[in-house]
Design an enzyme around this catalytic site. Structure first.
Site, PDB file in Angstrom:
ATOM      1  N   LYS A   1      59.348  50.019 -21.972  1.00 63.87           N
ATOM      2  CA  LYS A   1      60.287  50.655 -21.044  1.00 63.87           C
ATOM      3  C   LYS A   1      60.583  49.749 -19.852  1.00 63.87           C
ATOM      4  CE  LYS A   1      58.057  54.623 -20.849  1.00 63.87           C
ATOM      5  NZ  LYS A   1      57.207  54.456 -22.052  1.00 63.87           N
TER       6      LYS A   1
ATOM      7  N   TYR B   1      56.925  51.658 -14.105  1.00 65.07           N
ATOM      8  CA  TYR B   1      56.233  50.424 -14.473  1.00 65.07           C
ATOM      9  C   TYR B   1      56.373  49.377 -13.368  1.00 65.07           C
ATOM     10  CZ  TYR B   1      55.648  51.848 -19.404  1.00 65.07           C
ATOM     11  OH  TYR B   1      55.282  52.468 -20.579  1.00 65.07           O
TER      12      TYR B   1
END
Length: 356
Positions: free
Chosen positions: A114, A147
């Site tokens: 991702k 992230y």
């Protein structure tokens, strides 16, 4: 050589439990941190703490003195903004709690693809799709992404405390874990077992692009090997690495092989997406009855199957190939057959009485 002491954060998950086993096998001292530690891996010292509670962490980590920290956990929230707030804080709180000990030499963070494909709210959507094969030097997307927040917390603490770091970006991780939020291998095993029980076909739930395109996955054992390699290889310090099995496949090739392992009828993409979240409606009671009749150890379907995440992966409008050149050039050569990744997992799940 001084004894290496690992703290595995998220030791009960797919990545963390497999990493803990690999570290123990190589002679490391290993502590496993989780909110509710399990004693699944012999030799791991359980540490119970809440990453959102600095006080809890300060008490739990007192005098632990880890030399290497492996962060393999995250928490899913309703929005990406909340994902950023919570998951960034979890990493920050952990590293703040460890800072006074001055023992940490290396911190490894597990994120995923991702990083390139976008967060859950914009996952693999038109306008943000990257070029494939995915490479580590590709820039961050102009989107909020937890992230990135986790990475930034590691970078900031590394500058403050002087440790080295590595970031690891697996594709879909295949391995055993119970109660894991992202668990395609076990989800497909449970789905196939339900198909066999009911006589319905093992119907591919995803998109035409995924059915026909090229893809890859990450065996949890390969991820563990790369985590240890990067933590102990000077040339790998302060780098981000993709990590996949090293082979490529098409689901239209692999799907019938998975079906054959379970002895069920394979049904491929037929022009429309058939999500598992729809195909498995009503299966909770059926699974509970199966578990009782067949003496399976986990009667709660939700602890084994994460239909939403498997649908997310298999519903993408693009194929996904991940480049491994960066770590290969530095000496990481571990390879794993994807077909065997699934078959090894299925055999383990059956031996452990998680599937019939």
């Amino acid at each position: 050589m001084p004894q290496r002491k690992a703290l595995v954060v998220g030791a009960s998950g797919i990545a963390g439990s497999n990493l803990a086993r690999a570290l123990i096998a190589q002679g490391w001292d290993v502590a496993g941190l989780a909110r509710r530690p399990r004693d699944e891996v012999p030799g791991v010292v359980p540490v119970a703490a809440d990453l959102m509670d600095p006080g809890s962490l300060a008490v739990a980590l007192t005098s632990l003195q880890p030399t290497h920290v492996f962060i393999t956990t995250w928490m899913r929230n309703a929005t990406e903004a909340e994902n950023i707030r919570v998951n960034g804080a979890m990493v920050r709180n952990l590293l703040d709690a460890l800072a006074p000990q001055k023992s940490v030499q290396h911190v490894a963070l597990v994120t995923g693809l991702k990083h390139y494909l976008g967060p859950f709210e914009a996952y693999a959507k038109a306008g943000t799709l990257p070029d494939t094969p995915l490479r580590e030097e590709q820039p961050r997307l102009p989107l909020e992404n937890f992230y990135y927040a986790q990475e930034d917390e590691v970078y900031a603490a590394a500058r403050r405390d002087g440790f080295s770091w590595s970031v690891h970006r697996p594709h879909t991780v295949i391995g055993k874990a119970v109660g894991n939020a992202m668990n395609m291998g076990t989800t497909l095993a449970v789905f196939a077992s339900l198909c066999k029980e009911t006589g319905r076909p093992f119907h591919f739930p995803g998109s035409q692009a995924q059915w026909e395109g090229i893809s890859d996955v990450t065996d949890a054992r390969v991820l563990a090997a790369q985590l240890i390699w990067a933590a102990t290889t000077p040339a790998a310090r302060n780098e981000a690495f993709n990590v996949v099995n090293g082979d490529y496949f098409r689901w239209k090739w692999l799907w019938p092989r998975l079906a054959n392992w379970f002895g069920v009828e394979a049904a491929g993409f037929d022009g429309s997406v058939k999500p598992l979240a729809t195909q498995m409606v009503g299966d909770e009671a059926r699974w509970r009855a199966m578990a009782e009749r067949l003496q399976l150890v986990e009667p709660d379907l939700q602890q084994l199957a994460s239909a939403w995440h498997t649908d997310l992966d298999l519903g993408r409008p693009i194929d996904v190939m991940t480049d491994m050149s960066k770590s290969r050039k530095l000496g990481f050569t571990t390879y794993q057959s994807t077909e065997d990744s699934f078959f090894d997992l299925f055999a383990q799940l059956r031996a452990d009485r998680l599937i019939p």
